[in-house]
Design a protein around this motif. Structure first.
Motif, mmCIF file in Angstrom:
data_model
loop_
_atom_site.group_PDB
_atom_site.id
_atom_site.type_symbol
_atom_site.label_atom_id
_atom_site.label_comp_id
_atom_site.label_asym_id
_atom_site.label_seq_id
_atom_site.Cartn_x
_atom_site.Cartn_y
_atom_site.Cartn_z
ATOM 1 N N GLU A 90 6.470 -64.420 -24.090
ATOM 2 C CA GLU A 90 6.994 -63.691 -22.934
ATOM 3 C C GLU A 90 8.485 -63.386 -23.090
ATOM 4 O O GLU A 90 8.934 -62.258 -22.878
ATOM 5 N N ALA A 91 9.262 -64.387 -23.485
ATOM 6 C CA ALA A 91 10.706 -64.183 -23.657
ATOM 7 C C ALA A 91 10.994 -63.214 -24.800
ATOM 8 O O ALA A 91 11.916 -62.390 -24.713
ATOM 9 N N ALA A 92 10.211 -63.294 -25.876
ATOM 10 C CA ALA A 92 10.412 -62.386 -27.010
ATOM 11 C C ALA A 92 10.127 -60.941 -26.606
ATOM 12 O O ALA A 92 10.882 -60.029 -26.973
ATOM 13 N N ILE A 93 9.062 -60.726 -25.848
ATOM 14 C CA ILE A 93 8.745 -59.365 -25.386
ATOM 15 C C ILE A 93 9.869 -58.837 -24.508
ATOM 16 O O ILE A 93 10.321 -57.698 -24.682
ATOM 17 N N ASP A 94 10.336 -59.650 -23.576
ATOM 18 C CA ASP A 94 11.433 -59.229 -22.701
ATOM 19 C C ASP A 94 12.672 -58.879 -23.504
ATOM 20 O O ASP A 94 13.350 -57.885 -23.226
ATOM 21 N N ASP A 95 12.976 -59.681 -24.529
ATOM 22 C CA ASP A 95 14.153 -59.443 -25.362
ATOM 23 C C ASP A 95 14.025 -58.144 -26.156
ATOM 24 O O ASP A 95 14.964 -57.354 -26.224
ATOM 25 N N VAL A 96 12.869 -57.911 -26.735
ATOM 26 C CA VAL A 96 12.663 -56.693 -27.532
ATOM 27 C C VAL A 96 12.734 -55.461 -26.637
ATOM 28 O O VAL A 96 13.361 -54.463 -26.990
ATOM 29 N N LEU A 97 12.107 -55.519 -25.465
ATOM 30 C CA LEU A 97 12.129 -54.372 -24.561
ATOM 31 C C LEU A 97 13.528 -54.106 -24.029
ATOM 32 O O LEU A 97 13.925 -52.956 -23.862
ATOM 33 N N ALA A 98 14.289 -55.156 -23.776
ATOM 34 C CA ALA A 98 15.656 -54.983 -23.288
ATOM 35 C C ALA A 98 16.560 -54.389 -24.361
ATOM 36 O O ALA A 98 17.487 -53.642 -24.059
ATOM 37 N N GLY A 99 16.274 -54.706 -25.621
ATOM 38 C CA GLY A 99 17.118 -54.229 -26.713
ATOM 39 C C GLY A 99 16.733 -52.878 -27.271
ATOM 40 O O GLY A 99 17.491 -52.278 -28.029
ATOM 41 N N SER A 100 15.564 -52.372 -26.895
ATOM 42 C CA SER A 100 15.153 -51.078 -27.445
ATOM 43 C C SER A 100 15.875 -49.954 -26.709
ATOM 44 O O SER A 100 16.018 -49.974 -25.496
ATOM 45 N N GLY A 101 16.322 -48.987 -27.465
ATOM 46 C CA GLY A 101 17.052 -47.860 -26.888
ATOM 47 C C GLY A 101 16.103 -46.848 -26.273
ATOM 48 O O GLY A 101 14.902 -47.068 -26.134
ATOM 49 N N ALA A 102 16.676 -45.710 -25.915
ATOM 50 C CA ALA A 102 15.892 -44.667 -25.267
ATOM 51 C C ALA A 102 14.995 -43.931 -26.256
ATOM 52 O O ALA A 102 13.956 -43.407 -25.884
ATOM 53 N N GLY A 103 15.383 -43.896 -27.513
ATOM 54 C CA GLY A 103 14.622 -43.152 -28.511
ATOM 55 C C GLY A 103 13.471 -43.955 -29.078
ATOM 56 O O GLY A 103 13.352 -45.153 -28.839
ATOM 57 N N PRO A 104 12.611 -43.290 -29.835
ATOM 58 C CA PRO A 104 11.485 -43.998 -30.460
ATOM 59 C C PRO A 104 11.967 -44.958 -31.550
ATOM 60 O O PRO A 104 13.007 -44.731 -32.177
ATOM 61 N N VAL A 105 11.236 -46.022 -31.739
ATOM 62 C CA VAL A 105 11.590 -47.002 -32.767
ATOM 63 C C VAL A 105 10.542 -46.965 -33.868
ATOM 64 O O VAL A 105 9.392 -46.614 -33.647
ATOM 65 N N THR A 106 10.973 -47.346 -35.061
ATOM 66 C CA THR A 106 10.037 -47.409 -36.180
ATOM 67 C C THR A 106 9.386 -48.780 -36.220
ATOM 68 O O THR A 106 9.860 -49.732 -35.582
ATOM 69 N N LEU A 107 8.318 -48.887 -36.982
ATOM 70 C CA LEU A 107 7.638 -50.166 -37.135
ATOM 71 C C LEU A 107 8.564 -51.192 -37.767
ATOM 72 O O LEU A 107 8.601 -52.349 -37.353
ATOM 73 N N GLU A 109 11.852 -51.354 -37.584
ATOM 74 C CA GLU A 109 12.842 -51.776 -36.579
ATOM 75 C C GLU A 109 12.219 -52.751 -35.578
ATOM 76 O O GLU A 109 12.829 -53.770 -35.233
ATOM 77 N N ASP A 110 11.012 -52.428 -35.131
ATOM 78 C CA ASP A 110 10.345 -53.309 -34.176
ATOM 79 C C ASP A 110 9.985 -54.653 -34.802
ATOM 80 O O ASP A 110 10.105 -55.686 -34.156
ATOM 81 N N CYS A 111 9.530 -54.647 -36.056
ATOM 82 C CA CYS A 111 9.194 -55.910 -36.723
ATOM 83 C C CYS A 111 10.425 -56.794 -36.869
ATOM 84 O O CYS A 111 10.353 -58.002 -36.652
ATOM 85 N N THR A 112 11.525 -56.196 -37.242
ATOM 86 C CA THR A 112 12.762 -56.954 -37.376
ATOM 87 C C THR A 112 13.159 -57.548 -36.020
ATOM 88 O O THR A 112 13.509 -58.734 -35.920
ATOM 89 N N ALA A 113 13.074 -56.736 -34.964
ATOM 90 C CA ALA A 113 13.441 -57.199 -33.626
ATOM 91 C C ALA A 113 12.478 -58.274 -33.132
ATOM 92 O O ALA A 113 12.911 -59.293 -32.570
ATOM 93 N N VAL A 114 11.180 -58.075 -33.331
ATOM 94 C CA VAL A 114 10.185 -59.045 -32.857
ATOM 95 C C VAL A 114 10.336 -60.364 -33.599
ATOM 96 O O VAL A 114 10.305 -61.437 -32.991
ATOM 97 N N SER A 115 10.512 -60.300 -34.907
ATOM 98 C CA SER A 115 10.650 -61.516 -35.704
ATOM 99 C C SER A 115 11.833 -62.355 -35.227
ATOM 100 O O SER A 115 11.712 -63.572 -35.032
#
Length: 146
Positions: A90-107, A109-115
């Motif tokens: 739950e905390a990881a999802i909140d952190d990733v969503l809070a850190g994602s910008g307005a534009g689309p992200v690549t896989l 970028e998301d993997c790095t952020a999720v990890s």
């Protein structure tokens, strides 16, 4: 339990008359059967698939966390493994969503952020172990081996 042997040296053995037969292992549904899965497994992993996996994992842990807590007995029977896993995701999802910008992200970028988010949000040993599992999968994606 049945007591066997002399009273002063008695040891207990399970009562075989009340033994419950072992349950047969659960089989995963056959993917070839229609209606067993809501949709097919994607052949190509995308950033939205990764986010969907995270949300589904959070939902599954929310539904089963009490059950996981109840079976937690080793190494310390503190009964919080399910809760720790749920809070980690739950905390990881909140952190990733809070850190994602307005534009689309690549896989990647998301993997790095999720990890990173799962490791930083890890609760208890189970959260840290789970973060290493996620890191291993994400490392393969980031390194381009997928």
């Amino acid at each position: 339990m049945v007591v066997v042997g002399r009273r002063d040296l008695a040891r207990t053995q399970p009562d075989k008359s009340s033994r419950v037969p072992p349950a047969s292992p659960k089989r995963l549904p056959d993917a070839a059967l229609p209606g067993r899965y809501p949709e097919a497994v994607p052949e190509i992993l995308t950033a939205s698939d990764l986010r969907r996996w995270a949300v589904l994992t959070r939902s599954a842990l929310a539904a089963r966390r009490a059950e996981i807590d109840a079976m937690n007995v080793f190494p310390v029977p503190d009964g919080d493994t399910g809760t720790n896993l749920y809070l980690t995701v739950e905390a990881a999802i909140d952190d990733v969503l809070a850190g994602s910008g307005a534009g689309p992200v690549t896989l990647r970028e998301d993997c790095t952020a999720v990890s990173r988010a799962v490791l930083m949000a890890a609760r208890g040993n189970s959260g840290v172990i789970f973060s290493q599992f996620v890191r291993g999968v994400c490392d393969v994606v980031v390194d381009g081996d997928l």
